[in-house]
Design a protein around this motif. Sequence first.
Motif, PDB file in Angstrom:
ATOM      1  N   GLY A 262      26.045  16.059 -24.556  1.00  0.00           N
ATOM      2  CA  GLY A 262      25.414  17.121 -24.497  1.00  0.00           C
ATOM      3  C   GLY A 262      26.056  18.097 -23.479  1.00  0.00           C
ATOM      4  N   ASN A 263      27.356  18.082 -23.459  1.00  0.00           N
ATOM      5  CA  ASN A 263      28.197  19.064 -22.599  1.00  0.00           C
ATOM      6  C   ASN A 263      28.515  20.195 -23.747  1.00  0.00           C
ATOM      7  N   ARG A 264      28.352  21.393 -23.389  1.00  0.00           N
ATOM      8  CA  ARG A 264      28.928  22.641 -24.164  1.00  0.00           C
ATOM      9  C   ARG A 264      30.445  22.922 -23.879  1.00  0.00           C
ATOM     10  N   ILE A 265      31.189  22.998 -25.050  1.00  0.00           N
ATOM     11  CA  ILE A 265      32.450  23.407 -24.890  1.00  0.00           C
ATOM     12  C   ILE A 265      32.685  24.714 -25.313  1.00  0.00           C
ATOM     13  N   TYR A 266      33.171  25.617 -24.651  1.00  0.00           N
ATOM     14  CA  TYR A 266      33.428  27.015 -25.364  1.00  0.00           C
ATOM     15  C   TYR A 266      34.884  27.280 -25.176  1.00  0.00           C
ATOM     16  N   PRO A 267      35.566  28.104 -26.022  1.00  0.00           N
ATOM     17  CA  PRO A 267      36.904  28.734 -25.845  1.00  0.00           C
ATOM     18  C   PRO A 267      37.047  29.524 -24.585  1.00  0.00           C
TER      19      PRO A 267
ATOM     20  N   PHE B 125      35.050  32.694 -21.196  1.00  0.00           N
ATOM     21  CA  PHE B 125      34.496  32.654 -19.688  1.00  0.00           C
ATOM     22  C   PHE B 125      34.177  34.074 -19.168  1.00  0.00           C
ATOM     23  N   ASP B 126      33.027  34.201 -18.774  1.00  0.00           N
ATOM     24  CA  ASP B 126      32.537  35.313 -18.136  1.00  0.00           C
ATOM     25  C   ASP B 126      32.115  35.047 -16.509  1.00  0.00           C
ATOM     26  N   PRO B 127      33.320  35.498 -15.442  1.00  0.00           N
ATOM     27  CA  PRO B 127      33.247  35.086 -14.472  1.00  0.00           C
ATOM     28  C   PRO B 127      31.915  35.608 -13.363  1.00  0.00           C
ATOM     29  N   ASP B 128      31.163  36.803 -14.068  1.00  0.00           N
ATOM     30  CA  ASP B 128      29.980  37.380 -13.314  1.00  0.00           C
ATOM     31  C   ASP B 128      28.893  36.315 -13.550  1.00  0.00           C
ATOM     32  N   LYS B 129      28.882  35.448 -14.634  1.00  0.00           N
ATOM     33  CA  LYS B 129      27.792  34.233 -14.742  1.00  0.00           C
ATOM     34  C   LYS B 129      28.262  33.029 -14.364  1.00  0.00           C
ATOM     35  N   SER B 130      29.266  33.067 -13.518  1.00  0.00           N
ATOM     36  CA  SER B 130      29.578  31.684 -12.869  1.00  0.00           C
ATOM     37  C   SER B 130      29.299  31.818 -11.362  1.00  0.00           C
ATOM     38  N   GLN B 131      28.973  30.767 -10.723  1.00  0.00           N
ATOM     39  CA  GLN B 131      28.940  30.682  -9.199  1.00  0.00           C
ATOM     40  C   GLN B 131      29.892  29.668  -8.717  1.00  0.00           C
TER      41      GLN B 131
ATOM     42  N   PRO C 140      43.855  20.025 -13.248  1.00  0.00           N
ATOM     43  CA  PRO C 140      44.906  20.174 -12.311  1.00  0.00           C
ATOM     44  C   PRO C 140      46.221  20.809 -13.200  1.00  0.00           C
ATOM     45  N   SER C 141      46.339  20.690 -14.453  1.00  0.00           N
ATOM     46  CA  SER C 141      47.363  21.057 -14.954  1.00  0.00           C
ATOM     47  C   SER C 141      47.303  22.706 -15.593  1.00  0.00           C
ATOM     48  N   LEU C 142      46.301  23.427 -15.505  1.00  0.00           N
ATOM     49  CA  LEU C 142      46.456  24.808 -15.595  1.00  0.00           C
ATOM     50  C   LEU C 142      47.302  25.531 -14.983  1.00  0.00           C
ATOM     51  N   LYS C 143      48.397  26.209 -15.296  1.00  0.00           N
ATOM     52  CA  LYS C 143      49.110  27.101 -14.688  1.00  0.00           C
ATOM     53  C   LYS C 143      48.576  27.896 -13.689  1.00  0.00           C
ATOM     54  N   PRO C 144      48.968  28.498 -12.458  1.00  0.00           N
ATOM     55  CA  PRO C 144      48.369  29.402 -11.748  1.00  0.00           C
ATOM     56  C   PRO C 144      48.117  30.871 -12.545  1.00  0.00           C
ATOM     57  N   ASP C 145      48.916  31.091 -13.392  1.00  0.00           N
ATOM     58  CA  ASP C 145      48.647  32.588 -14.187  1.00  0.00           C
ATOM     59  C   ASP C 145      47.723  32.334 -15.278  1.00  0.00           C
ATOM     60  N   HIS C 146      47.275  31.272 -15.602  1.00  0.00           N
ATOM     61  CA  HIS C 146      46.402  31.031 -16.648  1.00  0.00           C
ATOM     62  C   HIS C 146      45.042  32.034 -16.519  1.00  0.00           C
ATOM     63  N   PRO C 147      44.781  32.644 -17.701  1.00  0.00           N
ATOM     64  CA  PRO C 147      43.591  33.681 -17.600  1.00  0.00           C
ATOM     65  C   PRO C 147      42.507  33.216 -16.936  1.00  0.00           C
ATOM     66  N   LEU C 148      42.152  32.114 -17.070  1.00  0.00           N
ATOM     67  CA  LEU C 148      40.688  31.328 -16.444  1.00  0.00           C
ATOM     68  C   LEU C 148      40.861  31.444 -14.968  1.00  0.00           C
ATOM     69  N   LEU C 149      42.083  31.213 -14.378  1.00  0.00           N
ATOM     70  CA  LEU C 149      42.171  31.004 -13.047  1.00  0.00           C
ATOM     71  C   LEU C 149      42.297  32.260 -12.581  1.00  0.00           C
ATOM     72  N   GLN C 150      42.915  33.582 -13.183  1.00  0.00           N
ATOM     73  CA  GLN C 150      42.955  34.673 -12.874  1.00  0.00           C
ATOM     74  C   GLN C 150      41.563  35.364 -12.719  1.00  0.00           C
ATOM     75  N   LYS C 151      40.661  35.094 -13.679  1.00  0.00           N
ATOM     76  CA  LYS C 151      39.373  35.687 -13.620  1.00  0.00           C
ATOM     77  C   LYS C 151      38.425  34.895 -12.682  1.00  0.00           C
ATOM     78  N   ALA C 152      38.410  33.697 -12.529  1.00  0.00           N
ATOM     79  CA  ALA C 152      37.386  32.986 -11.709  1.00  0.00           C
ATOM     80  C   ALA C 152      37.335  33.612 -10.541  1.00  0.00           C
ATOM     81  N   LYS C 153      36.140  33.320  -9.768  1.00  0.00           N
ATOM     82  CA  LYS C 153      36.177  33.850  -8.381  1.00  0.00           C
ATOM     83  C   LYS C 153      35.604  32.893  -7.453  1.00  0.00           C
TER      84      LYS C 153
END
Length: 438
Positions: A44-49, A53-59, A65-78
Amino acid sequence: MGTKQLKPVLFGYGLTTRAIARQLGEGCIFFDDKCNEPYTDDKGNRIYPSSMFDPDKSQLEVTTPSLKPDHPLLQKAKHVLSEYDYFLGNKPLLCPPTVPIIQNTDDGDVRTQHPAMEASRERKTPFTIWISGTNGKTTTTQMLTHLLEKRGAVSGGNIGTPLAELDPDAPLWVLETSSFTLHHTQTASPNIYLLLPITPDHLDWHGTPEAYEADKLKPLITMKEGELALVPKGLNLPRTHAYVVEYDSNDFLCRYFDLDAAQLNYKGAFLQDALLSLAITRVLFDETDYTLLNTFKRDSHRQEEIYDSRNRLWVNDSKATNLDAAIQAVKGYSDQYIHLILGGDDKGVDLTPLFELLQPLKLTLYSIGANSEKLKALSGQFNIDLKEAVTLDNAVRLIDKVHTQKSVALLSPAAASFDQFKSYRHRGETFVSLVNAL
């Protein structure tokens, strides 16, 4: 143990994040680079590309651990946390500043348990020991857990068991901790931090040796007075409130912690792993159980000795995925002629220190994998005999023609395996199968 009221968004559909989802009762949201179209898994988990990811919809976000520091997800996450922050962040002060970490053996006061252990139990939080380093952290984690199992210790982290799957009621968590996890961790810190010797590694991820070292030393920044950091001497230590013990040799460890190396059935790097494990049990419980530690069985693929049908020695050290591991293995067999299999994905590391060690030894190199041209150039520079084997099966075939009972065939690649194999285990299993088939 962390703030878990809010169900986090999970970055990466991997071992760590899927374990968190299971603990939360599934139905979580993942963002993963390998996902091209949104889908729902069987839990029942939802997996998205990742691009969705929309940082404004995430709290709250927790990253693999393996995501590099410059990964777009980490750059956008708040509000991104590491696995360690999620479960162990903002831990209370466990040891009063007035309590020394090392027992004063001169005053006759025998301490059976470190005060922080009792404080941890009262607060119903696990007492955590983090173990990191370039090479040997899995073995040391296993050794220490072996020694502390009778006291309820469990191990996890990079060793294969995510924190979400560890028993929260266990009094001791022994955590093998990668530099990736340390980089992403901001608030969690250990009660005891054991750092094994480090040499430049994962430079394709960290960027520079200085950044790699800084991440390895990062736990010291948030550690508190009375908490022990046992680290190699000569590093650029950050400011810390921890009680720091810097070691530079086995002799130092024996003197400082009153240990007797002669009672241990280990040599080389394994002896230091054993002494460091005993140092921790000495600090916590004033005990050194040499007999128990000598019953510890090492994992496969770590200097695993195999004899073929002609009684020739082959050594499966496939877990030597970095420079320091290979150096330690070569030192252990330097009194014999070595047929050394090297190569794979070396992650951009300068292998010159290894070749400086190899130059005066009696050996032949057999190159395999993605960095074969680099190995060829270094062999020419240091005037070392090299056979371009290309593949592991060809290397074994070439060695078989010249190997004797007086030489040793050593697979210690000083590189990751993913260019030709699924994992270091797959590489090691292939090597063992090839030897057994001779």
